[in-house]
Scaffold this motif. Structure first.
Motif, PDB file in Angstrom:
ATOM      1  N   SER A  23       0.823  -1.211   0.000  1.00  0.00           N
ATOM      2  CA  SER A  23       0.000   0.000   0.000  1.00  0.00           C
ATOM      3  C   SER A  23       0.856   1.260   0.000  1.00  0.00           C
ATOM      4  O   SER A  23       0.323   2.357  -0.052  1.00  0.00           O
ATOM      5  CB  SER A  23      -0.922   0.002   1.220  1.00  0.00           C
ATOM      6  OG  SER A  23      -0.141  -0.002   2.401  1.00  0.00           O
ATOM      7  N   HIS A  24       2.186   1.111   0.069  1.00  0.00           N
ATOM      8  CA  HIS A  24       3.094   2.256   0.067  1.00  0.00           C
ATOM      9  C   HIS A  24       4.258   1.989  -0.882  1.00  0.00           C
ATOM     10  O   HIS A  24       4.632   0.846  -1.108  1.00  0.00           O
ATOM     11  CB  HIS A  24       3.631   2.520   1.473  1.00  0.00           C
ATOM     12  CG  HIS A  24       2.601   3.082   2.391  1.00  0.00           C
ATOM     13  ND1 HIS A  24       1.647   2.297   2.994  1.00  0.00           N
ATOM     14  CD2 HIS A  24       2.358   4.352   2.784  1.00  0.00           C
ATOM     15  CE1 HIS A  24       0.861   3.057   3.737  1.00  0.00           C
ATOM     16  NE2 HIS A  24       1.265   4.306   3.627  1.00  0.00           N
ATOM     17  N   ILE A  25       4.797   3.066  -1.405  1.00  0.00           N
ATOM     18  CA  ILE A  25       5.941   2.976  -2.300  1.00  0.00           C
ATOM     19  C   ILE A  25       7.045   3.870  -1.739  1.00  0.00           C
ATOM     20  O   ILE A  25       6.765   4.946  -1.214  1.00  0.00           O
ATOM     21  CB  ILE A  25       5.527   3.388  -3.737  1.00  0.00           C
ATOM     22  CG1 ILE A  25       6.553   2.923  -4.755  1.00  0.00           C
ATOM     23  CG2 ILE A  25       5.272   4.857  -3.857  1.00  0.00           C
ATOM     24  CD1 ILE A  25       6.021   2.944  -6.188  1.00  0.00           C
ATOM     25  N   ALA A  26       8.276   3.395  -1.818  1.00  0.00           N
ATOM     26  CA  ALA A  26       9.404   4.137  -1.247  1.00  0.00           C
ATOM     27  C   ALA A  26      10.116   4.940  -2.333  1.00  0.00           C
ATOM     28  O   ALA A  26      10.647   4.368  -3.281  1.00  0.00           O
ATOM     29  CB  ALA A  26      10.380   3.172  -0.584  1.00  0.00           C
ATOM     30  N   ALA A  66     -12.892   0.265  -8.460  1.00  0.00           N
ATOM     31  CA  ALA A  66     -12.245   1.415  -7.813  1.00  0.00           C
ATOM     32  C   ALA A  66     -10.730   1.316  -7.990  1.00  0.00           C
ATOM     33  O   ALA A  66     -10.150   0.232  -7.919  1.00  0.00           O
ATOM     34  CB  ALA A  66     -12.590   1.439  -6.326  1.00  0.00           C
ATOM     35  N   ALA A  67     -10.100   2.430  -8.231  1.00  0.00           N
ATOM     36  CA  ALA A  67      -8.653   2.457  -8.416  1.00  0.00           C
ATOM     37  C   ALA A  67      -7.962   2.121  -7.095  1.00  0.00           C
ATOM     38  O   ALA A  67      -8.430   2.487  -6.022  1.00  0.00           O
ATOM     39  CB  ALA A  67      -8.215   3.835  -8.895  1.00  0.00           C
ATOM     40  N   ARG A  68      -6.824   1.424  -7.201  1.00  0.00           N
ATOM     41  CA  ARG A  68      -6.016   1.135  -6.009  1.00  0.00           C
ATOM     42  C   ARG A  68      -4.960   2.229  -5.909  1.00  0.00           C
ATOM     43  O   ARG A  68      -4.183   2.453  -6.840  1.00  0.00           O
ATOM     44  CB  ARG A  68      -5.360  -0.236  -6.126  1.00  0.00           C
ATOM     45  CG  ARG A  68      -4.602  -0.633  -4.864  1.00  0.00           C
ATOM     46  CD  ARG A  68      -4.212  -2.093  -4.890  1.00  0.00           C
ATOM     47  NE  ARG A  68      -3.394  -2.464  -6.012  1.00  0.00           N
ATOM     48  CZ  ARG A  68      -2.115  -2.813  -5.921  1.00  0.00           C
ATOM     49  NH1 ARG A  68      -1.513  -2.858  -4.764  1.00  0.00           N
ATOM     50  NH2 ARG A  68      -1.438  -3.138  -7.001  1.00  0.00           N
ATOM     51  N   LEU A  69      -4.960   2.947  -4.791  1.00  0.00           N
ATOM     52  CA  LEU A  69      -4.075   4.092  -4.600  1.00  0.00           C
ATOM     53  C   LEU A  69      -2.907   3.706  -3.718  1.00  0.00           C
ATOM     54  O   LEU A  69      -3.081   3.035  -2.707  1.00  0.00           O
ATOM     55  CB  LEU A  69      -4.852   5.250  -3.969  1.00  0.00           C
ATOM     56  CG  LEU A  69      -6.151   5.638  -4.687  1.00  0.00           C
ATOM     57  CD1 LEU A  69      -6.871   6.723  -3.916  1.00  0.00           C
ATOM     58  CD2 LEU A  69      -5.869   6.055  -6.115  1.00  0.00           C
ATOM     59  N   VAL A  70      -1.721   4.161  -4.095  1.00  0.00           N
ATOM     60  CA  VAL A  70      -0.512   3.843  -3.353  1.00  0.00           C
ATOM     61  C   VAL A  70       0.147   5.145  -2.919  1.00  0.00           C
ATOM     62  O   VAL A  70       0.435   6.015  -3.735  1.00  0.00           O
ATOM     63  CB  VAL A  70       0.463   3.008  -4.209  1.00  0.00           C
ATOM     64  CG1 VAL A  70       1.710   2.650  -3.419  1.00  0.00           C
ATOM     65  CG2 VAL A  70      -0.219   1.754  -4.728  1.00  0.00           C
TER      66      VAL A  70
END
Length: 188
Positions: A23-26, A66-70
């Motif tokens: 769910s997160h990007i670095a 629904a779009a998946r948000l990161v």
């Protein structure tokens, strides 16, 4: 019977976790190659702000779903502020909050749109940064933009997206810090 139920439950939980994805990007923007822009160490005040309307940086589009948000793991404003401060220091400036010459760096857009299909993916990235430089008499506003397009088989992996976003941020940072017009204005 209990062991079969336990195995099925464990398998379902693992499948559910595997389909979620991170769910997160670095992000890890680095200071690009900078050329010295001034002979004398000139003071400049730098302020970096995030004017984006949403916090996510990657949007996975999947048709009518629904779009998946990161979101980023760390605030892009903080990371970019560090990069710009280091970059302008390498260019020969002295960062001084009370300097007469002031530069506001506005992160307007930082987004990668990923469209996935059965056979592959297409990721369109765009980074827009506005720079407002002020000296005692004038103001200069410039908009810098970088775009990227990635295509590949299967689905997009986070490492590839991270590299692309960091590359675009690096290109833009280099363009801004090495911009002759901006440097001439700052040195007036």
């Amino acid at each position: 019977m209990k062991s079969l139920l336990l195995i099925l439950t464990t398998a379902l939980v693992m499948v559910g976790c595997a389909s979620q994805g991170p769910s997160h990007i670095a992000l890890n923007p680095e200071v690009p190659a900078i050329s010295v822009q001034t002979e004398a160490e000139q003071p400049i005040a730098i302020e970096t702000i995030d004017t984006r309307s949403a916090n996510f940086i990657v949007r996975f589009n999947d048709g009518d779903k629904a779009a998946r948000l990161v979101s980023p793991t760390e605030a892009p404003r903080v990371q970019m502020d560090q990069v710009f401060r280091q970059g302008f220091t390498q260019a020969g400036y002295r960062i001084d909050p009370s300097a007469v010459n002031h530069m506001q760096i506005q992160l307007e857009q930082l987004l990668t749109d990923v469209n996935e299909s059965t056979f592959g993916f297409e990721a369109n990235s765009q980074v827009i940064i506005n720079v407002i430089a002020k000296n005692t008499n004038q103001e200069l506003t410039k908009r810098y933009r970088a775009k990227g397009l990635l295509k590949g088989p299967l689905s997009a992996d986070f490492a590839t997206l991270e590299l692309e976003i960091n590359k675009l941020i690096g290109e833009l940072t280099q363009d801004i810090i090495n911009d002759p017009e901006l440097n001439q204005f700052i040195q007036q």
